[in-house]
Scaffold this active site. Structure first.
Site, mmCIF file in Angstrom:
data_model
loop_
_atom_site.group_PDB
_atom_site.id
_atom_site.type_symbol
_atom_site.label_atom_id
_atom_site.label_comp_id
_atom_site.label_asym_id
_atom_site.label_seq_id
_atom_site.Cartn_x
_atom_site.Cartn_y
_atom_site.Cartn_z
ATOM 1 N N CYS B 11 0.904 -0.891 -0.250
ATOM 2 C CA CYS B 11 0.015 0.098 -0.134
ATOM 3 C C CYS B 11 0.779 0.975 0.044
ATOM 4 C CB CYS B 11 -1.186 -0.553 1.322
ATOM 5 S SG CYS B 11 -0.278 0.280 2.651
ATOM 6 N N CYS B 14 3.130 1.066 2.807
ATOM 7 C CA CYS B 14 4.801 0.862 2.666
ATOM 8 C C CYS B 14 5.647 1.546 1.679
ATOM 9 C CB CYS B 14 4.068 -0.416 1.583
ATOM 10 S SG CYS B 14 3.057 -1.847 2.932
#
Ligand code: SF4
Lengths: 134, 77
Positions: B11, B14
């Site tokens: 995502c 991250c």
């Protein structure tokens, strides 16, 4: 299952899961809090064992509830040893439930502990982050 | 040589964590490798319960948040 915490507001419950009625009530209450979505049930033994991923996950939570069976406070000590601070705490035996070395746990006692945990967590209020995964 | 591992399914947070980790390593002038661990069962082997997470030389130093570049620098030193 590892949970993406992008939405923030992660609440964690750490039961002592001890070998007494009150420890097992704590464990059962933690399971129910997780299933109903109130707080994630994390592995207290992992904290005590200084498993780095567990320790970091608890440190990254917005709110931590330590759930001890009795005043010996094993879950609290695991948390403190792992460097966790600022947590809330509920002690099962302080809710009028007598500690015994037996495992017949009463539904009413479990519900009493779950209710106290819900109240403690909602009174303290976790901050919410912005979501990112949707 | 520091081994940096970003644990998460990919995502935006991250990705931000990976950027911050690289920036921290560069600011400290240290050699590093960066691996993105995206497989959920591989992530769980670290004992991580919330992502994104960062491991430095196999030790998880943060989970469930994106630490700043300065915070990551202190995790590496
Ligand atoms: S807190 Fe009490 S019930 Fe829980 S593990 Fe420790 S001694 Fe046992």
């Amino acid at each position: 299952m590892a949970k993406c915490s992008c939405a923030g507001g992660v609440k964690v419950v750490l039961p002592c899961s001890g070998s007494a009625n009150v420890g097992q009530i704590a464990n059962e209450a933690a399971k129910r809090l997780d299933i109903e979505g109130t707080a994630k049930f994390f592995c207290t033994a992992g904290l005590g064992g200084h498993v780095s991923g567990m320790v970091a996950s608890v440190k990254g939570a917005d709110k931590v509830l330590v759930l001890d069976g009795c005043p010996v406070g094993c879950a609290r000590k695991c948390a403190e040893e792992a460097g966790i601070s600022g947590f809330e705490r509920v002690v099962v035996s302080e809710l009028g439930i007598e500690k015994k070395h037996e495992f017949n746990i009463a539904e009413a006692d479990i519900q009493k502990v779950v209710a106290q945990c819900r109240a403690t967590l909602s009174a303290s209020g976790a901050k919410k982050g912005a979501g990112c995964c949707g | 040589m520091k081994k940096l591992q970003v644990l998460g399914t990919g995502c935006p947070k991250c990705k931000k964590l990976a950027e911050n980790a690289e920036a921290a390593a560069k600011a400290l002038g240290i050699e590093y490798t960066l691996e993105k661990v995206t497989n959920i069962s591989d992530i769980m082997k670290f004992g991580v319960m919330t992502t994104p997470a960062l491991a430095v030389d196999g030790v998880v130093t943060s989970a469930g948040k994106v630490p700043s570049v300065d915070e990551i620098k202190s995790m590496m030193s």
